[in-house]
Motif scaffolding. Structure first.
Motif, short mmCIF file in Angstrom:
data_model
loop_
_atom_site.label_atom_id
_atom_site.label_comp_id
_atom_site.label_asym_id
_atom_site.label_seq_id
_atom_site.Cartn_x
_atom_site.Cartn_y
_atom_site.Cartn_z
N VAL A 1 4.40 8.98 -12.81
CA VAL A 1 2.98 8.65 -13.00
C VAL A 1 2.29 9.77 -13.77
O VAL A 1 1.47 9.53 -14.67
N GLU A 2 2.66 11.00 -13.45
CA GLU A 2 2.01 12.17 -14.06
C GLU A 2 2.59 12.51 -15.45
O GLU A 2 1.86 12.93 -16.34
N GLU A 3 3.90 12.31 -15.64
CA GLU A 3 4.55 12.83 -16.83
C GLU A 3 5.21 11.76 -17.71
O GLU A 3 5.73 12.08 -18.79
N ASN A 4 5.23 10.50 -17.26
CA ASN A 4 5.84 9.40 -18.02
C ASN A 4 7.28 9.73 -18.40
O ASN A 4 7.65 9.80 -19.58
N LEU A 5 8.12 9.90 -17.40
CA LEU A 5 9.50 10.32 -17.59
C LEU A 5 10.43 9.16 -17.92
O LEU A 5 11.54 9.38 -18.42
N TYR A 6 10.01 7.97 -17.62
CA TYR A 6 10.81 6.78 -17.94
C TYR A 6 9.85 5.61 -18.04
O TYR A 6 8.73 5.66 -17.54
N SER A 7 10.27 4.53 -18.66
CA SER A 7 9.40 3.36 -18.77
C SER A 7 10.24 2.11 -18.85
O SER A 7 11.44 2.16 -19.12
N SER A 8 9.60 0.97 -18.65
CA SER A 8 10.33 -0.30 -18.67
C SER A 8 10.81 -0.65 -20.07
O SER A 8 11.66 -1.52 -20.23
N THR A 9 10.28 0.02 -21.08
CA THR A 9 10.76 -0.26 -22.45
C THR A 9 12.12 0.37 -22.69
O THR A 9 12.81 0.02 -23.64
N LEU A 10 12.52 1.28 -21.82
CA LEU A 10 13.84 1.89 -21.98
C LEU A 10 14.89 1.03 -21.29
O LEU A 10 15.55 0.22 -21.90
N GLY A 11 15.05 1.19 -20.00
CA GLY A 11 16.13 0.51 -19.30
C GLY A 11 15.78 -0.85 -18.74
O GLY A 11 16.58 -1.41 -18.02
N MET B 1 0.82 -1.22 0.00
CA MET B 1 0.00 0.00 0.00
C MET B 1 0.85 1.27 0.00
O MET B 1 0.38 2.33 -0.40
N VAL B 2 2.12 1.16 0.42
CA VAL B 2 2.98 2.35 0.40
C VAL B 2 3.25 2.81 -1.03
O VAL B 2 3.68 3.94 -1.26
N LEU B 3 2.98 1.94 -2.00
CA LEU B 3 3.24 2.26 -3.41
C LEU B 3 2.00 2.80 -4.12
O LEU B 3 2.09 3.15 -5.31
N LYS B 4 0.89 2.88 -3.42
CA LYS B 4 -0.36 3.30 -4.06
C LYS B 4 -0.20 4.69 -4.69
O LYS B 4 0.21 5.65 -4.05
N GLY B 5 -0.52 4.77 -5.97
CA GLY B 5 -0.44 6.04 -6.69
C GLY B 5 0.95 6.43 -7.14
O GLY B 5 1.15 7.51 -7.69
N LYS B 6 1.93 5.54 -6.90
CA LYS B 6 3.32 5.90 -7.22
C LYS B 6 3.91 5.08 -8.38
O LYS B 6 5.05 5.30 -8.77
N ARG C 1 16.75 12.16 3.44
CA ARG C 1 15.36 11.85 3.06
C ARG C 1 15.31 11.21 1.66
O ARG C 1 14.54 11.61 0.79
N ILE C 2 16.16 10.21 1.50
CA ILE C 2 16.28 9.54 0.20
C ILE C 2 14.95 8.92 -0.22
O ILE C 2 14.54 9.01 -1.39
N THR C 3 14.28 8.26 0.72
CA THR C 3 13.00 7.61 0.38
C THR C 3 12.00 8.63 -0.16
O THR C 3 11.31 8.38 -1.16
N LYS C 4 11.90 9.80 0.47
CA LYS C 4 10.97 10.84 0.01
C LYS C 4 11.35 11.34 -1.37
O LYS C 4 10.49 11.59 -2.22
N GLN C 5 12.65 11.47 -1.62
CA GLN C 5 13.09 11.91 -2.94
C GLN C 5 12.73 10.89 -4.02
O GLN C 5 12.28 11.25 -5.11
N LEU C 6 12.92 9.62 -3.71
CA LEU C 6 12.58 8.56 -4.67
C LEU C 6 11.08 8.55 -4.95
O LEU C 6 10.64 8.42 -6.10
N GLU C 7 10.29 8.70 -3.89
CA GLU C 7 8.83 8.72 -4.06
C GLU C 7 8.40 9.91 -4.92
O GLU C 7 7.47 9.80 -5.72
N LYS C 8 9.08 11.03 -4.78
CA LYS C 8 8.73 12.22 -5.57
C LYS C 8 8.88 11.93 -7.06
O LYS C 8 8.00 12.26 -7.87
N TRP C 9 9.98 11.24 -7.43
CA TRP C 9 10.19 10.95 -8.85
C TRP C 9 9.28 9.83 -9.34
O TRP C 9 8.92 9.81 -10.53
N MET C 10 8.89 8.94 -8.46
CA MET C 10 7.89 7.94 -8.84
C MET C 10 6.57 8.61 -9.18
O MET C 10 5.93 8.29 -10.20
N GLN C 11 6.16 9.56 -8.35
CA GLN C 11 4.89 10.25 -8.58
C GLN C 11 4.95 11.13 -9.83
O GLN C 11 4.00 11.21 -10.59
N ARG C 12 6.11 11.75 -10.06
CA ARG C 12 6.25 12.57 -11.27
C ARG C 12 6.18 11.69 -12.52
O ARG C 12 5.66 12.12 -13.55
#
Length: 344
Positions: free
Chosen positions: A249-259, A110-115, A236-247
């Motif tokens: 979701v919103e902007e599709n900055l990376y995908s599994s088809t890349l790396g 559940m910590v990953l919900k929305g991320k 606050r590494i965990t918070k920083q990682l979560e920020k980029w996960m959420q971004r």
């Protein structure tokens, strides 16, 4: 008579003081011996490994290889989901691994919900346990330094050596650079794998360009991590990682088809220019990127850690160098997990 008594008293006091003064070095020496006693001073090495449904045999082989190649005091943190924990616990307690020191930790997805952005091309890469490395301080409470390992590895060296990796002041983690070992470059080229940031991040997006990171910057692999928990929490590494996960979701900055994954890009962003290096021989990877490309046997024998990163896992078929992995595999007492082989 009084003078004689006084003299005796003085001599007695002098004798007591003499004994005390000359006993001090002995007491200190004894303390030093006790402090240097290996049993008293043996450091605990915490190793985090995930046990995911359908690939628990991987975690078992990794643990088996570590335990068999060290005399160090290793404490395994085996992370699983609520539904998988009984299986891995039974596997360990009913095999030769029953002698290991371990704790089973439940990860709450559940910590990953929305991320996490859904991606149909490689759904297995979106499994919750792929993101356990983001949350190390929440799972591991009492340790200053922690080793995290992907489950698709085996360790051929003494894990104490990896644990002794030096982290520079201000660094929360150490990784292996993807450009660090010339002998792996041919393998990377032969399977067409990227080893720069361009292979993981979408540089068409403004948010990525704004980072100011050159697309030709060498990437690193977060499948093997030596982490400093104090720095991790302080920054606050965990918070920083979560920020980029959420971004993402919103902007599709990376995908599994890349790396080939969505857990690596946030770490590449957050740790850019702020990590220490692991000895290259402690992370020989790409063994799972092709069912045909192989390393030389001599090179693999010298390697301290082998990582089947990629699609082709050593418990499945096809795969390469499966004999090295099977050396450490322990069959499932329940019979649920089975190796896939050409004759099976």
């Amino acid at each position: 008579v009084n003078q004689i008594l006084l003299l005796l008293l003085v001599l007695t006091v002098c004798a007591i003081l003499y004994n005390k003064v000359h006993q001090v070095p002995l007491a200190l020496k004894n303390e030093t011996v006790d402090l240097e006693n290996p049993e008293e001073m043996e450091e605990e090495i915490p190793v985090v490994i995930c046990a995911a449904a359908g690939r628990m045999g991987a975690a078992v082989a990794a643990i088996s290889s570590i335990y068999s190649n060290t005399e160090a005091n290793v404490l395994f943190y085996i992370v699983g989901l609520k539904t998988t924990i009984p299986h891995i616990r039974k596997w360990i307690e009913n095999s030769k691994l029953k002698e290991i020191r371990f704790k089973v930790v439940e990860f709450n997805p559940m910590v990953l919900k929305g991320k996490i952005r859904q991606d149909a091309s490689r759904p297995e890469l979106l499994q919750p346990l792929n993101f356990v490395r983001f949350y190390l301080p929440l799972l591991i409470q009492k340790h200053e330094k922690v080793i995290y390992l992907d489950d698709d590895v085996i360790v051929q060296g003494d894990i104490q050596e990896l644990y002794d990796t030096k982290l520079a002041p201000g660094h929360a983690a150490a990784f292996s650079d993807d450009c660090d070992l010339p002998s792996t470059h041919e393998m990377v080229r032969s399977v067409g794998m990227q080893n720069t940031y361009m292979g993981f991040l979408d540089y068409r997006k403004q948010a990525i360009r704004d980072l100011g990171i050159s697309p030709s910057t060498c990437s690193f692999n977060p499948g093997v991590i030596v982490a400093n928990m104090t720095e991790w929490k302080h920054q606050r590494i965990t918070k920083q990682l979560e920020k980029w996960m959420q971004r993402n979701v919103e902007e599709n900055l990376y995908s599994s088809t890349l790396g080939g994954g969505v857990a690596t890009p946030p770490m590449l962003i957050v740790f850019h220019g702020k990590y220490s290096s692991i000895n290259p021989m402690w992370h020989i990877r790409h063994l799972g990127w092709s069912p045909d490309a192989r390393y030389s046997e001599q090179f693999l024998q010298e390697a301290k850690l082998l990582h089947w990163s990629g699609r082709y896992k050593p418990w499945d078929y096809p795969s390469v160098h499966t004999d090295l992995w099977e050396n450490w595999f322990i069959p499932d007492p329940s019979g649920k997990f089975k190796l896939t082989r050409p004759d099976s």
